[in-house]
Design a protein around this motif. Structure first.
Motif, PDB file in Angstrom:
ATOM      1  N   THR A 152       0.820  -1.220   0.000  1.00  0.00           N
ATOM      2  CA  THR A 152       0.000   0.000   0.000  1.00  0.00           C
ATOM      3  C   THR A 152       0.855   1.272   0.000  1.00  0.00           C
ATOM      4  O   THR A 152       0.322   2.360  -0.236  1.00  0.00           O
ATOM      5  N   ASP A 153       2.136   1.132   0.281  1.00  0.00           N
ATOM      6  CA  ASP A 153       3.033   2.289   0.334  1.00  0.00           C
ATOM      7  C   ASP A 153       3.567   2.590  -1.073  1.00  0.00           C
ATOM      8  O   ASP A 153       4.250   1.753  -1.670  1.00  0.00           O
ATOM      9  N   VAL A 154       3.250   3.767  -1.589  1.00  0.00           N
ATOM     10  CA  VAL A 154       3.678   4.164  -2.938  1.00  0.00           C
ATOM     11  C   VAL A 154       5.203   4.159  -3.048  1.00  0.00           C
ATOM     12  O   VAL A 154       5.760   3.747  -4.067  1.00  0.00           O
ATOM     13  N   VAL A 155       5.888   4.602  -1.994  1.00  0.00           N
ATOM     14  CA  VAL A 155       7.350   4.667  -2.020  1.00  0.00           C
ATOM     15  C   VAL A 155       7.957   3.279  -2.151  1.00  0.00           C
ATOM     16  O   VAL A 155       8.821   3.030  -3.005  1.00  0.00           O
ATOM     17  N   GLU A 156       7.520   2.364  -1.315  1.00  0.00           N
ATOM     18  CA  GLU A 156       8.047   0.994  -1.377  1.00  0.00           C
ATOM     19  C   GLU A 156       7.665   0.323  -2.695  1.00  0.00           C
ATOM     20  O   GLU A 156       8.422  -0.479  -3.250  1.00  0.00           O
ATOM     21  N   PHE A 157       6.475   0.648  -3.165  1.00  0.00           N
ATOM     22  CA  PHE A 157       6.014   0.130  -4.454  1.00  0.00           C
ATOM     23  C   PHE A 157       6.986   0.544  -5.561  1.00  0.00           C
ATOM     24  O   PHE A 157       7.464  -0.296  -6.344  1.00  0.00           O
ATOM     25  N   PHE A 158       7.310   1.827  -5.631  1.00  0.00           N
ATOM     26  CA  PHE A 158       8.202   2.315  -6.683  1.00  0.00           C
ATOM     27  C   PHE A 158       9.604   1.719  -6.530  1.00  0.00           C
ATOM     28  O   PHE A 158      10.241   1.362  -7.522  1.00  0.00           O
ATOM     29  N   ARG A 159      10.092   1.630  -5.308  1.00  0.00           N
ATOM     30  CA  ARG A 159      11.432   1.063  -5.106  1.00  0.00           C
ATOM     31  C   ARG A 159      11.502  -0.366  -5.598  1.00  0.00           C
ATOM     32  O   ARG A 159      12.476  -0.778  -6.233  1.00  0.00           O
ATOM     33  N   ALA A 160      10.458  -1.144  -5.317  1.00  0.00           N
ATOM     34  CA  ALA A 160      10.442  -2.540  -5.743  1.00  0.00           C
ATOM     35  C   ALA A 160      10.306  -2.667  -7.247  1.00  0.00           C
ATOM     36  O   ALA A 160      10.943  -3.529  -7.879  1.00  0.00           O
ATOM     37  N   VAL A 161       9.493  -1.798  -7.846  1.00  0.00           N
ATOM     38  CA  VAL A 161       9.330  -1.808  -9.304  1.00  0.00           C
ATOM     39  C   VAL A 161      10.660  -1.454  -9.987  1.00  0.00           C
ATOM     40  O   VAL A 161      11.067  -2.097 -10.960  1.00  0.00           O
ATOM     41  N   ILE A 195      14.016   7.375 -15.725  1.00  0.00           N
ATOM     42  CA  ILE A 195      12.767   8.135 -15.555  1.00  0.00           C
ATOM     43  C   ILE A 195      12.087   7.786 -14.235  1.00  0.00           C
ATOM     44  O   ILE A 195      11.680   8.667 -13.462  1.00  0.00           O
ATOM     45  N   LEU A 196      11.966   6.491 -13.946  1.00  0.00           N
ATOM     46  CA  LEU A 196      11.295   6.055 -12.715  1.00  0.00           C
ATOM     47  C   LEU A 196      12.080   6.487 -11.484  1.00  0.00           C
ATOM     48  O   LEU A 196      11.495   6.920 -10.476  1.00  0.00           O
ATOM     49  N   GLU A 197      13.396   6.394 -11.556  1.00  0.00           N
ATOM     50  CA  GLU A 197      14.228   6.818 -10.424  1.00  0.00           C
ATOM     51  C   GLU A 197      14.077   8.310 -10.161  1.00  0.00           C
ATOM     52  O   GLU A 197      13.981   8.750  -9.008  1.00  0.00           O
ATOM     53  N   GLY A 198      14.050   9.093 -11.234  1.00  0.00           N
ATOM     54  CA  GLY A 198      13.895  10.539 -11.091  1.00  0.00           C
ATOM     55  C   GLY A 198      12.548  10.921 -10.521  1.00  0.00           C
ATOM     56  O   GLY A 198      12.442  11.840  -9.698  1.00  0.00           O
ATOM     57  N   ALA A 199      11.508  10.204 -10.936  1.00  0.00           N
ATOM     58  CA  ALA A 199      10.160  10.483 -10.430  1.00  0.00           C
ATOM     59  C   ALA A 199      10.081  10.230  -8.923  1.00  0.00           C
ATOM     60  O   ALA A 199       9.528  11.043  -8.169  1.00  0.00           O
ATOM     61  N   LEU A 200      10.655   9.103  -8.488  1.00  0.00           N
ATOM     62  CA  LEU A 200      10.597   8.763  -7.064  1.00  0.00           C
ATOM     63  C   LEU A 200      11.373   9.783  -6.224  1.00  0.00           C
ATOM     64  O   LEU A 200      10.884  10.243  -5.178  1.00  0.00           O
TER      65      LEU A 200
END
Length: 530
Positions: A152-161, A195-200
């Protein structure tokens, strides 16, 4: 820091951070291009596409989520450049489409947005290749869907992706042997991770978000106004039973205009020149023999008739070109709109659309003339309401060959068939230099080596331009070859080109060798064999 929902401010920061990260790291992405040619521009194309996507949301206004998504989708679509940029625009288009109508975005919704983006990108490519940005995008989407069932955590979600995306990226050399040979991962896939790293980082406030927009224009139309036509008369003729030195004639008339070609053989001299004084040119030529097949066209009048008339033309032609000499050749073939771009900087979908929209014609034919522009041209066709055909020309040489076969009196499909048959029947090659040390197909290539390339393969490598060009031609010419045309670039002198022409004429006495100033950057010679 735990975040369970993204609001409009976070979303805006994320998109801008994605662009900023890519802009800072685009050269690292460019360096991953497999071919060591000087126009490896995956990172540049993706950065320009992202810039177009975010520039409309960097205006200080308070935008809703839907407004942000809409502007990003439209901006990326119109600003897409090159294959990597078009695929990125489709990833963003699917991503934003799935999030539209949502006020607070959670992990589950983000996961479905990733999947929609991946699906849409795959649909945009006729023959998807694994081991590319498509594979990395799909890997991220699959991981996102898996995570959405428990995270449910957007931050952890992005890190894992991102972690999984890097894992997929590392596997791309196993999917594409050419990547493994060159010792690199896929450039487009790397760009997506950046791109994903920069967004996070932007959402977390770990990196400052630059508010200035870097504006770069890749495509521009050439010679659209009457006053741009410096020399108004296209003058062509043949000197029959010629007695005298063609080079002397060339020297006498070159000051009268531009786009000059003087070709001699078998007692005749063929002349083409754009000039304001056709009579004086003909007077000079009369000293060498009788004149036949004289043709003088007023280009300013034709231009005015073409673009000022309210009546629809039967055909309009858009061609992507590079180099003043190449552009003038397309002008001679009555191409309506020439977009400067080609190898060194791909035009955007919007550049192509603007060219199409400026033509009043029943049918419009687009010549991309570069494999990396075909997707953008196809996207422009889909966005336009006009009747458009995109020819799959992958080189300047193919584009010129297609225009030789073009016949305005024919119906559209007949023209498309004839033009396609013409450009597919020729062999093309190019001579350029290596921008890095690498190994391709077992061949060791050092930075600054001269390379001869044909059919997406490096045929020969050496230290001298003439020697490599001659060796490349040996792989292109066969017993059926009749004409070899070499367009020499801005870094090749006229004397150097003429010296090579003479050498090739001695080596291939049965073949007509044509040497034409192309003025293209980075490529010493563009070669066509027919």
């Amino acid at each position: 820091m735990k975040i369970e929902h993204l609001d409009a401010v976070m979303l805006k920061r994320g998109f801008i951070g994605a662009y900023s990260s890519l802009e800072k790291n685009k050269e690292e992405v460019n360096a991953l291009n497999v071919f060591p040619v000087p126009d490896g521009d995956t990172g540049t194309n993706m950065a320009l596409t992202m810039n177009s996507a975010v520039k409309e949301i960097r205006n200080g206004e308070e935008l809703s989520i839907d407004e942000i998504l809409s502007r990003v989708a439209k901006g990326s679509l119109m600003g897409a450049r090159g294959n990597s940029g078009v695929i990125l625009s489709q990833l963003l288009r699917g991503f934003t489409k799935k999030l539209t109508g949502i006020n607070r975005i959670n992990v589950k919704e983000l996961a479905h947005a990733f999947k929609e983006g991946s699906d849409m990108a795959y649909k945009a490519v006729m023959k998807p290749t694994e081991g590319t940005i498509l594979t990395v995008g799909r890997g991220c989407a699959e991981k996102a869907m898996e995570l959405s069932r428990k995270e449910t955590d957007v931050v952890e979600f992005f890190r894992a992706v991102i972690e999984h995306g890097n894992h997929v990226l590392d596997k791309t050399p196993d999917m594409l042997p050419v990547l493994k040979d060159a010792g690199v991962v896929d450039a487009g896939g790397k760009g997506l991770i950046v791109i994903l790293e920069g967004a996070l980082k932007a959402v977390l406030g770990e990196e400052e978000v630059e508010l200035e927009v870097i504006t770069q224009t890749a495509g521009k139309e050439l010679h659209q106004l009457d006053h741009d036509i410096e020399f108004g008369y296209c003058t062509e003729f043949i000197v029959n039973n010629a007695e005298g030195d063609p080079e002397a004639l060339k020297a006498e008339i070159e000051s009268f205009g531009d786009s000059m070609l003087v070709v001699d053989g078998d007692g005749i001299i063929k002349v083409h020149i754009h000039t304001n004084h056709p009579g004086e040119v003909l007077e000079k030529a009369l000293k060498l023999g009788e004149l036949v097949d004289i043709k003088i066209d007023n280009m300013r009048y034709q231009h005015h008739e073409n673009y000022s008339s309210k009546e629809l033309q039967k055909y309009g032609i858009v061609a992507i070109s590079v180099g003043d000499g190449i552009a003038k050749i397309f002008e001679d073939f009555r191409v309506d709109r020439i977009i400067s771009g080609g190898q060194t900087m791909n035009p955007s979908t919007e550049d192509i659309l603007k060219a199409v929209d400026s033509i009043d014609a029943e049918n419009i034919i687009i010549l991309p003339n570069n494999k990396n522009i075909i997707l953008a041209a196809t996207q422009a066709k889909e966005l336009s309401e006009k009747n458009i055909e995109v020819l799959m020309t992958k080189s300047i040489q193919q584009g010129i060959s297609a225009m030789v076969a073009f016949d305005e009196s024919q119906e559209l499909q007949e023209n498309i068939e004839c033009m396609t048959e013409a450009f597919e029947s020729i062999k093309v090659g190019e001579v350029t230099f290596s921008v890095k040390d690498t190994v391709i197909d077992g061949r060791v290539i050092a930075k600054d080596d001269i390379m001869g390339i044909a059919s997406k393969k490096i045929e020969c490598v050496g230290q001298g331009v003439p020697e490599v060009t001659e060796e490349l031609l040996e792989s292109l010419v066969d017993e059926d070859s009749e004409i070899v045309t070499l367009f020499y670039g801005e870094d090749v002198g006229e004397d150097e080109a003429e010296s090579l022409r003479q050498l090739l004429e001695k080596k291939y006495p049965e073949i007509d060798i044509e040497m034409i100033p192309g003025g293209q950057p980075l490529y010493y010679y563009l070669i066509s064999v027919e």
